[in-house]
Design a protein around this motif. Structure first.
Motif, PDB file in Angstrom:
ATOM      1  N   HIS A 201       0.852  -1.182   0.000  1.00 26.73           N
ATOM      2  CA  HIS A 201       0.000   0.000   0.000  1.00 26.73           C
ATOM      3  C   HIS A 201       0.894   1.240   0.000  1.00 26.73           C
ATOM      4  O   HIS A 201       1.846   1.343   0.771  1.00 26.73           O
ATOM      5  CB  HIS A 201      -0.899   0.044   1.247  1.00 26.73           C
ATOM      6  N   VAL A 202       0.556   2.165  -0.885  1.00 23.43           N
ATOM      7  CA  VAL A 202       1.243   3.450  -0.934  1.00 23.43           C
ATOM      8  C   VAL A 202       0.173   4.536  -0.927  1.00 23.43           C
ATOM      9  O   VAL A 202      -0.811   4.444  -1.682  1.00 23.43           O
ATOM     10  CB  VAL A 202       2.127   3.575  -2.193  1.00 23.43           C
ATOM     11  N   SER A 203       0.376   5.525  -0.080  1.00 26.83           N
ATOM     12  CA  SER A 203      -0.586   6.620   0.013  1.00 26.83           C
ATOM     13  C   SER A 203       0.132   7.934  -0.235  1.00 26.83           C
ATOM     14  O   SER A 203       1.174   8.198   0.371  1.00 26.83           O
ATOM     15  CB  SER A 203      -1.252   6.634   1.394  1.00 26.83           C
TER      16      SER A 203
ATOM     17  N   SER B  82      -0.461  12.343  -1.343  1.00 24.50           N
ATOM     18  CA  SER B  82      -1.377  13.462  -1.486  1.00 24.50           C
ATOM     19  C   SER B  82      -1.519  13.815  -2.956  1.00 24.50           C
ATOM     20  O   SER B  82      -0.600  13.590  -3.755  1.00 24.50           O
ATOM     21  CB  SER B  82      -0.856  14.684  -0.728  1.00 24.50           C
ATOM     22  N   GLU B  83      -2.653  14.359  -3.305  1.00 21.11           N
ATOM     23  CA  GLU B  83      -2.859  14.817  -4.675  1.00 21.11           C
ATOM     24  C   GLU B  83      -1.791  15.850  -5.007  1.00 21.11           C
ATOM     25  O   GLU B  83      -1.521  16.762  -4.213  1.00 21.11           O
ATOM     26  CB  GLU B  83      -4.263  15.435  -4.817  1.00 21.11           C
ATOM     27  N   GLY B  84      -1.152  15.683  -6.174  1.00 25.05           N
ATOM     28  CA  GLY B  84      -0.091  16.597  -6.576  1.00 25.05           C
ATOM     29  C   GLY B  84       1.301  16.142  -6.173  1.00 25.05           C
ATOM     30  O   GLY B  84       2.294  16.698  -6.657  1.00 25.05           O
ATOM     31  N   ALA B  85       1.396  15.139  -5.321  1.00 22.70           N
ATOM     32  CA  ALA B  85       2.692  14.647  -4.860  1.00 22.70           C
ATOM     33  C   ALA B  85       3.263  13.636  -5.837  1.00 22.70           C
ATOM     34  O   ALA B  85       2.560  13.085  -6.681  1.00 22.70           O
ATOM     35  CB  ALA B  85       2.561  14.030  -3.478  1.00 22.70           C
ATOM     36  N   LEU B  86       4.557  13.379  -5.675  1.00 26.78           N
ATOM     37  CA  LEU B  86       5.233  12.386  -6.502  1.00 26.78           C
ATOM     38  C   LEU B  86       4.738  10.984  -6.158  1.00 26.78           C
ATOM     39  O   LEU B  86       4.571  10.640  -4.986  1.00 26.78           O
ATOM     40  CB  LEU B  86       6.738  12.459  -6.268  1.00 26.78           C
ATOM     41  N   VAL B  87       4.542  10.189  -7.200  1.00 26.11           N
ATOM     42  CA  VAL B  87       4.201   8.783  -7.022  1.00 26.11           C
ATOM     43  C   VAL B  87       5.436   7.945  -7.351  1.00 26.11           C
ATOM     44  O   VAL B  87       6.058   8.131  -8.401  1.00 26.11           O
ATOM     45  CB  VAL B  87       3.048   8.355  -7.954  1.00 26.11           C
ATOM     46  N   LEU B  88       5.794   7.040  -6.453  1.00 18.24           N
ATOM     47  CA  LEU B  88       6.901   6.119  -6.683  1.00 18.24           C
ATOM     48  C   LEU B  88       6.469   4.730  -6.237  1.00 18.24           C
ATOM     49  O   LEU B  88       6.218   4.492  -5.059  1.00 18.24           O
ATOM     50  CB  LEU B  88       8.148   6.533  -5.907  1.00 18.24           C
ATOM     51  N   LEU B  89       6.358   3.823  -7.197  1.00 17.60           N
ATOM     52  CA  LEU B  89       6.011   2.429  -6.898  1.00 17.60           C
ATOM     53  C   LEU B  89       7.199   1.572  -7.306  1.00 17.60           C
ATOM     54  O   LEU B  89       7.668   1.647  -8.434  1.00 17.60           O
ATOM     55  CB  LEU B  89       4.747   2.010  -7.667  1.00 17.60           C
ATOM     56  N   ARG B  90       7.629   0.717  -6.381  1.00 16.93           N
ATOM     57  CA  ARG B  90       8.889  -0.002  -6.581  1.00 16.93           C
ATOM     58  C   ARG B  90       8.671  -1.412  -7.109  1.00 16.93           C
ATOM     59  O   ARG B  90       7.746  -2.118  -6.679  1.00 16.93           O
ATOM     60  CB  ARG B  90       9.672  -0.057  -5.269  1.00 16.93           C
ATOM     61  N   CYS B  91       9.579  -1.807  -8.007  1.00 16.51           N
ATOM     62  CA  CYS B  91       9.532  -3.149  -8.589  1.00 16.51           C
ATOM     63  C   CYS B  91      10.961  -3.627  -8.809  1.00 16.51           C
ATOM     64  O   CYS B  91      11.776  -2.923  -9.409  1.00 16.51           O
ATOM     65  CB  CYS B  91       8.775  -3.134  -9.913  1.00 16.51           C
TER      66      CYS B  91
ATOM     67  N   LEU C 171       3.506 -14.299 -18.325  1.00 16.91           N
ATOM     68  CA  LEU C 171       3.724 -13.170 -17.437  1.00 16.91           C
ATOM     69  C   LEU C 171       3.812 -13.627 -15.984  1.00 16.91           C
ATOM     70  O   LEU C 171       2.939 -14.336 -15.503  1.00 16.91           O
ATOM     71  CB  LEU C 171       2.583 -12.154 -17.567  1.00 16.91           C
ATOM     72  N   ILE C 172       4.867 -13.185 -15.301  1.00 18.38           N
ATOM     73  CA  ILE C 172       5.009 -13.406 -13.868  1.00 18.38           C
ATOM     74  C   ILE C 172       4.730 -12.069 -13.192  1.00 18.38           C
ATOM     75  O   ILE C 172       5.419 -11.076 -13.465  1.00 18.38           O
ATOM     76  CB  ILE C 172       6.422 -13.885 -13.498  1.00 18.38           C
ATOM     77  N   PHE C 173       3.733 -12.043 -12.316  1.00 18.98           N
ATOM     78  CA  PHE C 173       3.309 -10.798 -11.694  1.00 18.98           C
ATOM     79  C   PHE C 173       3.895 -10.638 -10.303  1.00 18.98           C
ATOM     80  O   PHE C 173       4.093 -11.604  -9.559  1.00 18.98           O
ATOM     81  CB  PHE C 173       1.780 -10.761 -11.570  1.00 18.98           C
ATOM     82  N   GLY C 174       4.126  -9.372  -9.932  1.00 20.55           N
ATOM     83  CA  GLY C 174       4.378  -9.044  -8.550  1.00 20.55           C
ATOM     84  C   GLY C 174       3.071  -9.076  -7.782  1.00 20.55           C
ATOM     85  O   GLY C 174       2.000  -9.253  -8.363  1.00 20.55           O
ATOM     86  N   ALA C 175       3.158  -8.892  -6.476  1.00 23.04           N
ATOM     87  CA  ALA C 175       1.974  -9.015  -5.619  1.00 23.04           C
ATOM     88  C   ALA C 175       1.043  -7.814  -5.711  1.00 23.04           C
ATOM     89  O   ALA C 175      -0.062  -7.853  -5.183  1.00 23.04           O
ATOM     90  CB  ALA C 175       2.403  -9.228  -4.179  1.00 23.04           C
ATOM     91  N   GLY C 176       1.487  -6.768  -6.375  1.00 19.59           N
ATOM     92  CA  GLY C 176       0.634  -5.591  -6.537  1.00 19.59           C
ATOM     93  C   GLY C 176       0.859  -4.550  -5.460  1.00 19.59           C
ATOM     94  O   GLY C 176       1.237  -4.869  -4.326  1.00 19.59           O
ATOM     95  N   THR C 177       0.634  -3.292  -5.817  1.00 20.52           N
ATOM     96  CA  THR C 177       0.694  -2.176  -4.870  1.00 20.52           C
ATOM     97  C   THR C 177      -0.566  -1.357  -5.033  1.00 20.52           C
ATOM     98  O   THR C 177      -0.891  -0.928  -6.143  1.00 20.52           O
ATOM     99  CB  THR C 177       1.917  -1.273  -5.134  1.00 20.52           C
ATOM    100  N   ARG C 178      -1.272  -1.194  -3.927  1.00 21.39           N
ATOM    101  CA  ARG C 178      -2.477  -0.357  -3.974  1.00 21.39           C
ATOM    102  C   ARG C 178      -2.085   1.089  -3.715  1.00 21.39           C
ATOM    103  O   ARG C 178      -1.509   1.409  -2.674  1.00 21.39           O
ATOM    104  CB  ARG C 178      -3.483  -0.810  -2.926  1.00 21.39           C
ATOM    105  N   LEU C 179      -2.395   1.937  -4.664  1.00 21.86           N
ATOM    106  CA  LEU C 179      -2.101   3.362  -4.540  1.00 21.86           C
ATOM    107  C   LEU C 179      -3.355   4.110  -4.109  1.00 21.86           C
ATOM    108  O   LEU C 179      -4.392   4.009  -4.767  1.00 21.86           O
ATOM    109  CB  LEU C 179      -1.593   3.926  -5.871  1.00 21.86           C
ATOM    110  N   ALA C 180      -3.240   4.815  -3.008  1.00 21.44           N
ATOM    111  CA  ALA C 180      -4.321   5.691  -2.542  1.00 21.44           C
ATOM    112  C   ALA C 180      -3.874   7.138  -2.708  1.00 21.44           C
ATOM    113  O   ALA C 180      -2.726   7.478  -2.424  1.00 21.44           O
ATOM    114  CB  ALA C 180      -4.654   5.404  -1.087  1.00 21.44           C
ATOM    115  N   VAL C 181      -4.760   7.969  -3.208  1.00 18.61           N
ATOM    116  CA  VAL C 181      -4.464   9.391  -3.390  1.00 18.61           C
ATOM    117  C   VAL C 181      -5.477  10.174  -2.574  1.00 18.61           C
ATOM    118  O   VAL C 181      -6.688  10.043  -2.786  1.00 18.61           O
ATOM    119  CB  VAL C 181      -4.540   9.789  -4.877  1.00 18.61           C
ATOM    120  N   HIS C 182      -4.991  10.985  -1.661  1.00 21.87           N
ATOM    121  CA  HIS C 182      -5.919  11.759  -0.819  1.00 21.87           C
ATOM    122  C   HIS C 182      -5.765  13.246  -1.086  1.00 21.87           C
ATOM    123  O   HIS C 182      -4.693  13.721  -1.479  1.00 21.87           O
ATOM    124  CB  HIS C 182      -5.721  11.403   0.658  1.00 21.87           C
ATOM    125  N   PRO C 183      -6.844  13.982  -0.855  1.00 21.49           N
ATOM    126  CA  PRO C 183      -6.840  15.427  -1.177  1.00 21.49           C
ATOM    127  C   PRO C 183      -5.821  16.188  -0.345  1.00 21.49           C
ATOM    128  O   PRO C 183      -5.504  15.818   0.778  1.00 21.49           O
ATOM    129  CB  PRO C 183      -8.275  15.872  -0.826  1.00 21.49           C
TER     130      PRO C 183
END
Lengths: 113, 112
Positions: free
Chosen positions: A10-12, A14-23, A101-113
């Motif tokens: 899980h990654v949370s 703020s709106e307008g912030a940088l998003v970084l999801l790691r793989c 295709l071999i998948f990772g476990a996934g990352t849920r991205l939440a964006v809050h105001p």
């Protein structure tokens, strides 16, 4: 065997912030790498892919990812998060000769105001 | 025009029943796949067909039997359904000259 690891289920941000999801991938030979997005109750949509051409790959919706062989990484970034980016993100790699295709476990991205 | 379609979208059934999920693609692709997504969102390949021939068969119980009547269709039949079969099943397809897989919307199977 090929494997894909996504750090952070899980990654949370703020709106307008940088998003970084790691793989990170495990392979002695750099594989083809993909990022898919899954919106709630929907199928998977391809965001971008690395196929041994340019190491910096640009995708849809302002996302990009950089392939770093020395770090065996393929992190996904977006400079400014939007509320509509909230979704599940999957990193995947090809394995074998039939494009399995071999998948990772996934990352849920939440964006809050 | 839906590229990869699946029916039904939702399937609720009792343990022990036999059920089928259908997949159709209108992209002219020659390779099709079935993936299972469990309750923790983990995705794993189950089967793949190329030109109606089985080419990938992961460690899946033999209660699961894929059938490809033609290149555009890949169906999944499940016998003697168990609680653990509850998941979302995704169909995907790919052209022989491409590395991109196109996914269907998924079928949510619930076994009671």
């Amino acid at each position: 065997a090929q494997s894909v690891t996504q750090l952070g289920s899980h990654v949370s941000v703020s709106e307008g912030a940088l998003v970084l999801l790691r793989c990170n991938y495990s392979s002695s030979v750099p594989p083809y790498l993909f990022w898919y997005v899954q919106y709630p109750n929907q199928g998977l949509q391809l965001l971008l892919k690395y196929t041994s051409a340019a190491t910096l790959v640009k995708g849809i919706n302002g996302f990009e990812a950089e392939f770093k062989k020395s770090e065996t990484s393929f992190h996904l970034t977006k400079p400014s998060a939007h509320m509509s980016d909230a979704a599940e993100y999957f990193c995947a790699a090809f394995s074998g000769g039939y494009n399995k295709l071999i998948f990772g476990a996934g990352t849920r991205l939440a964006v809050h105001p | 025009d839906t590229a990869v379609s699946q029916t039904p979208k939702y399937l609720v059934t009792q343990m022990g029943n036999d059920k089928s999920i259908k997949c159709e693609q209108n992209l002219g692709h020659d390779t099709m796949y079935w993936y299972k997504q469990d309750s923790k969102k983990f995705l794993k390949i189950m089967f793949s067909y190329n030109n109606k021939e089985l080419i990938i068969n992961e460690t899946v119980p033999n209660r699961f039997s894929p059938k490809s009547p033609d290149k555009a269709h890949l169906n999944l039949h499940i016998n003697s359904l168990e609680l653990g079969d509850s998941a979302v099943y995704f169909c995907a397809s790919r052209s022989g000259g491409s590395d991109e897989q196109f996914f269907g919307p998924g079928t949510r199977l619930t076994v009671l």
